[in-house]
Scaffold this motif. Structure first.
Motif, mmCIF file in Angstrom:
data_model
loop_
_atom_site.group_PDB
_atom_site.id
_atom_site.type_symbol
_atom_site.label_atom_id
_atom_site.label_comp_id
_atom_site.label_asym_id
_atom_site.label_seq_id
_atom_site.Cartn_x
_atom_site.Cartn_y
_atom_site.Cartn_z
ATOM 1 N N MET A 266 0.847 -1.192 0.000
ATOM 2 C CA MET A 266 0.000 0.000 0.000
ATOM 3 C C MET A 266 0.886 1.247 0.000
ATOM 4 O O MET A 266 1.781 1.386 0.823
ATOM 5 C CB MET A 266 -0.898 0.008 1.230
ATOM 6 C CG MET A 266 -1.988 1.048 1.168
ATOM 7 S SD MET A 266 -3.345 0.581 0.081
ATOM 8 C CE MET A 266 -4.104 -0.737 1.019
ATOM 9 N N ILE A 267 0.656 2.140 -0.937
ATOM 10 C CA ILE A 267 1.407 3.384 -1.015
ATOM 11 C C ILE A 267 0.437 4.549 -1.122
ATOM 12 O O ILE A 267 -0.743 4.376 -1.460
ATOM 13 C CB ILE A 267 2.381 3.404 -2.212
ATOM 14 C CG1 ILE A 267 1.618 3.288 -3.527
ATOM 15 C CG2 ILE A 267 3.434 2.331 -2.079
ATOM 16 C CD1 ILE A 267 2.500 3.455 -4.753
ATOM 17 N N ILE A 268 0.930 5.736 -0.829
ATOM 18 C CA ILE A 268 0.135 6.956 -0.933
ATOM 19 C C ILE A 268 0.800 7.887 -1.933
ATOM 20 O O ILE A 268 1.975 8.239 -1.769
ATOM 21 C CB ILE A 268 0.000 7.651 0.433
ATOM 22 C CG1 ILE A 268 -0.803 6.775 1.395
ATOM 23 C CG2 ILE A 268 -0.684 8.996 0.279
ATOM 24 C CD1 ILE A 268 -0.948 7.349 2.778
ATOM 25 N N LEU A 269 0.074 8.260 -2.969
ATOM 26 C CA LEU A 269 0.559 9.183 -3.980
ATOM 27 C C LEU A 269 -0.069 10.544 -3.741
ATOM 28 O O LEU A 269 -1.285 10.652 -3.569
ATOM 29 C CB LEU A 269 0.217 8.678 -5.383
ATOM 30 C CG LEU A 269 0.551 7.215 -5.694
ATOM 31 C CD1 LEU A 269 0.220 6.891 -7.131
ATOM 32 C CD2 LEU A 269 2.021 6.935 -5.415
ATOM 33 N N GLU A 270 0.746 11.581 -3.754
ATOM 34 C CA GLU A 270 0.268 12.922 -3.430
ATOM 35 C C GLU A 270 0.495 13.873 -4.588
ATOM 36 O O GLU A 270 1.570 13.892 -5.179
ATOM 37 C CB GLU A 270 0.974 13.437 -2.174
ATOM 38 C CG GLU A 270 0.450 14.779 -1.696
ATOM 39 C CD GLU A 270 1.073 15.198 -0.389
ATOM 40 O OE1 GLU A 270 0.637 14.706 0.667
ATOM 41 O OE2 GLU A 270 2.022 16.014 -0.423
ATOM 42 N N ASP B 224 1.973 -3.804 -4.274
ATOM 43 C CA ASP B 224 3.117 -4.371 -3.572
ATOM 44 C C ASP B 224 4.350 -3.523 -3.863
ATOM 45 O O ASP B 224 4.714 -3.305 -5.025
ATOM 46 C CB ASP B 224 3.348 -5.813 -4.031
ATOM 47 C CG ASP B 224 4.409 -6.515 -3.202
ATOM 48 O OD1 ASP B 224 4.793 -5.955 -2.158
ATOM 49 O OD2 ASP B 224 4.846 -7.609 -3.593
ATOM 50 N N VAL B 225 5.006 -3.028 -2.806
ATOM 51 C CA VAL B 225 6.155 -2.132 -2.977
ATOM 52 C C VAL B 225 7.477 -2.831 -2.685
ATOM 53 O O VAL B 225 8.512 -2.189 -2.622
ATOM 54 C CB VAL B 225 6.019 -0.902 -2.055
ATOM 55 C CG1 VAL B 225 4.824 -0.070 -2.450
ATOM 56 C CG2 VAL B 225 5.925 -1.313 -0.593
ATOM 57 N N LYS B 226 7.454 -4.138 -2.515
ATOM 58 C CA LYS B 226 8.696 -4.847 -2.175
ATOM 59 C C LYS B 226 9.590 -4.981 -3.403
ATOM 60 O O LYS B 226 9.115 -5.220 -4.515
ATOM 61 C CB LYS B 226 8.373 -6.228 -1.603
ATOM 62 C CG LYS B 226 7.715 -6.167 -0.230
ATOM 63 C CD LYS B 226 7.526 -7.553 0.364
ATOM 64 C CE LYS B 226 6.924 -7.461 1.762
ATOM 65 N NZ LYS B 226 6.737 -8.795 2.370
ATOM 66 N N HIS C 123 10.613 1.182 7.263
ATOM 67 C CA HIS C 123 9.862 1.100 6.014
ATOM 68 C C HIS C 123 10.718 0.521 4.888
ATOM 69 O O HIS C 123 10.309 -0.421 4.195
ATOM 70 C CB HIS C 123 9.353 2.480 5.622
ATOM 71 C CG HIS C 123 8.828 2.548 4.221
ATOM 72 N ND1 HIS C 123 7.668 1.923 3.821
ATOM 73 C CD2 HIS C 123 9.323 3.151 3.103
ATOM 74 C CE1 HIS C 123 7.453 2.141 2.546
ATOM 75 N NE2 HIS C 123 8.450 2.881 2.082
ATOM 76 N N PHE C 124 11.909 1.058 4.704
ATOM 77 C CA PHE C 124 12.771 0.566 3.632
ATOM 78 C C PHE C 124 13.297 -0.833 3.935
ATOM 79 O O PHE C 124 13.607 -1.593 3.010
ATOM 80 C CB PHE C 124 13.928 1.537 3.400
ATOM 81 C CG PHE C 124 13.527 2.806 2.705
ATOM 82 C CD1 PHE C 124 12.964 2.780 1.435
ATOM 83 C CD2 PHE C 124 13.693 4.032 3.310
ATOM 84 C CE1 PHE C 124 12.575 3.937 0.792
ATOM 85 C CE2 PHE C 124 13.311 5.203 2.686
ATOM 86 C CZ PHE C 124 12.752 5.149 1.417
ATOM 87 N N LEU D 249 5.267 2.587 7.360
ATOM 88 C CA LEU D 249 5.082 3.821 6.600
ATOM 89 C C LEU D 249 4.707 3.470 5.177
ATOM 90 O O LEU D 249 5.211 2.514 4.615
ATOM 91 C CB LEU D 249 6.373 4.646 6.615
ATOM 92 C CG LEU D 249 6.225 6.078 6.146
ATOM 93 C CD1 LEU D 249 5.472 6.875 7.182
ATOM 94 C CD2 LEU D 249 7.579 6.699 5.915
ATOM 95 N N LYS D 250 3.815 4.243 4.582
ATOM 96 C CA LYS D 250 3.312 3.937 3.255
ATOM 97 C C LYS D 250 3.717 4.954 2.211
ATOM 98 O O LYS D 250 3.618 4.684 1.031
ATOM 99 C CB LYS D 250 1.767 3.867 3.292
ATOM 100 C CG LYS D 250 1.224 2.956 4.369
ATOM 101 C CD LYS D 250 1.638 1.528 4.190
ATOM 102 C CE LYS D 250 1.003 0.630 5.235
ATOM 103 N NZ LYS D 250 1.501 -0.732 5.183
ATOM 104 N N GLN D 251 4.158 6.136 2.627
ATOM 105 C CA GLN D 251 4.382 7.207 1.678
ATOM 106 C C GLN D 251 5.859 7.380 1.383
ATOM 107 O O GLN D 251 6.680 7.341 2.279
ATOM 108 C CB GLN D 251 3.810 8.518 2.220
ATOM 109 C CG GLN D 251 3.888 9.669 1.226
ATOM 110 C CD GLN D 251 3.183 10.894 1.762
ATOM 111 O OE1 GLN D 251 2.560 10.842 2.786
ATOM 112 N NE2 GLN D 251 3.292 11.982 1.052
#
Length: 403
Positions: free
Chosen positions: A1-5, A171-173, A301-302, A396-398
């Motif tokens: 899950m990520i947040i795009l701004e 998925d951000v992995k 997060h990383f 953290l997602k962002q």
């Protein structure tokens, strides 16, 4: 899950409509909280049902999208659930009894009430608040994601304008090659951190460098007449400078954490309780300016994103114990060099970083984030209520668009 701004651009009447939507969200949230105070024992679903009652009784509440009203009720329930959780864990001190919200800066929609343009460079809010179409500007490639992956859209008000955030289920992995290296980090005020190899990273001190300008803007605020338009402009100028400082601090911690995690298979750091450390009023400003919490947050997060091991170590006696022989060498904060009878002579922070790494090496083979307590048995203790170490940082997602 990520947040795009994205930065949102519109006309004056659209900004006024956003302000009205935010005030409605605050009203719904506080009304749900009042319902819980008057009727203890109600559930989350009772608050969601109460949103429909508010929409029938108040015309301005019915103009807001139903999912936005539900999201406001969920905000109230999250504060209630956190209070119950602190009571069950028997957290010392205040338990965080839910309070009525005075300032609200966002309105959140679920998967209805908004529509993206085909090129995904603008968004249209379709409820009766009259927000309408807003242009989006940012560096994220939103067109890569299907609309079904976007779970929520949020409008956020900041000192420098309005922003639209998208919560995307993806998925951000990433898989990296082994770095064949481990490192221990000791954070400080003189240097941002010192690693177990003796390398140091300078502390930028963003607040200290911008403090002179902040005082200038604060004086301009105090000289304006209360309630005047000029005073509001001066307050906005002061808030924008504060926002600039916080953004630079966050970006600095983010970039350092990413570099450290990518170049090491295991990263060990101190499990510091910053909330307790800032009770020292002589060092509170410097500790907050350093941004230790943000650094740890991005390390974890990383670590999850790149599949690296991140270990939080109990900081007790890491500066006093000798990293060579283990003998206790007592020293005050003003003593910056560690000198032991065994012949070991290192910088105070360098010695502490080596001790942090040595305590963390017992977790080799485990992935994820761990909190290590140096008990005599050498057992691993995770962040459970009975472990004695309370988890400080959530996931953290962002991320920055340039990462």
């Amino acid at each position: 899950m990520i947040i795009l701004e994205f930065k949102a651009y519109g006309k004056k009447h659209q900004y006024l409509a956003i302000e009205e939507a935010i005030r409605t969200v605050k009203f719904v949230r506080n009304s749900c909280l009042r319902l819980w105070i008057d009727n203890r024992g109600i559930s989350k679903y009772d608050l969601n049902k109460y949103c429909r009652v508010l929409a029938k009784d108040f015309d301005f509440a019915s103009e807001l999208n139903s999912t936005a009203r539900q999201a406001a009720a969920e905000r109230a329930w999250s504060s209630i659930a956190r209070f119950y959780d602190n009571c069950n864990k028997k957290v010392s001190g205040k338990k965080g009894f839910p309070r009525f919200q005075k300032h609200c800066r966002s309105v959140e929609y679920k998967q209805s009430g908004w529509k993206l343009s085909p090129d995904k460079k603008s968004i249209t809010f379709t409820d009766k608040k009259g927000i309408g179409k807003l242009k989006l500007k940012g560096t994220w490639d939103l067109w890569r994601f299907d609309k079904k992956q976007i779970k929520r859209a949020r409008i956020v008000k900041r000192a420098d304008g309005y922003y639209v955030q998208f919560c995307v289920s993806v998925d951000v992995k990433e898989q990296l090659k082994p770095a064949d290296a481990t490192v221990g980090l000791d954070v400080g005020l003189k240097d941002f951190y010192t690693d177990s190899r003796g390398k140091t990273e300078p502390n930028p001190r963003f607040y200290r460098t911008g403090e002179k300008r902040l005082k200038f803007y604060q004086r301009r605020v105090s000289r304006k007449k209360k309630g005047s338009t000029n005073r509001k402009k001066a307050i906005n100028r002061l808030a924008r400078h504060h926002l600039s400082i916080s953004r630079r601090r966050e970006e600095h911690a983010k970039r350092l954490a990413r570099c450290v995690v990518r170049s090491n298979d295991l990263v060990a750091y101190e499990d510091l309780r910053v909330k307790n450390l800032v009770k020292n009023h002589c060092l509170a400003k410097s500790i907050n300016d350093a941004g230790w919490y943000q650094f740890r947050k991005w390390l974890e997060h990383f670590g999850q994103k790149f599949g690296r091991v991140t270990v939080a170590v109990n900081p007790a006696y890491t500066s006093q114990n000798c990293s060579d022989c283990g003998e206790v060498v007592k020293k005050s904060l003003s003593t910056r060099t560690h000198i032991c009878q065994c012949g070991c002579q290192l910088g105070r922070d360098h010695n502490a970083a080596i001790n942090i790494l040595n305590r963390a090496l017992g977790t080799v083979g485990h992935t994820g984030t761990w909190v290590i307590d140096p008990n005599p048995c050498g057992e691993l203790t995770s962040t459970l209520p009975d472990s004695g170490l309370v988890e400080q940082v959530g996931s953290l997602k962002q991320e920055s668009p340039r990462l």
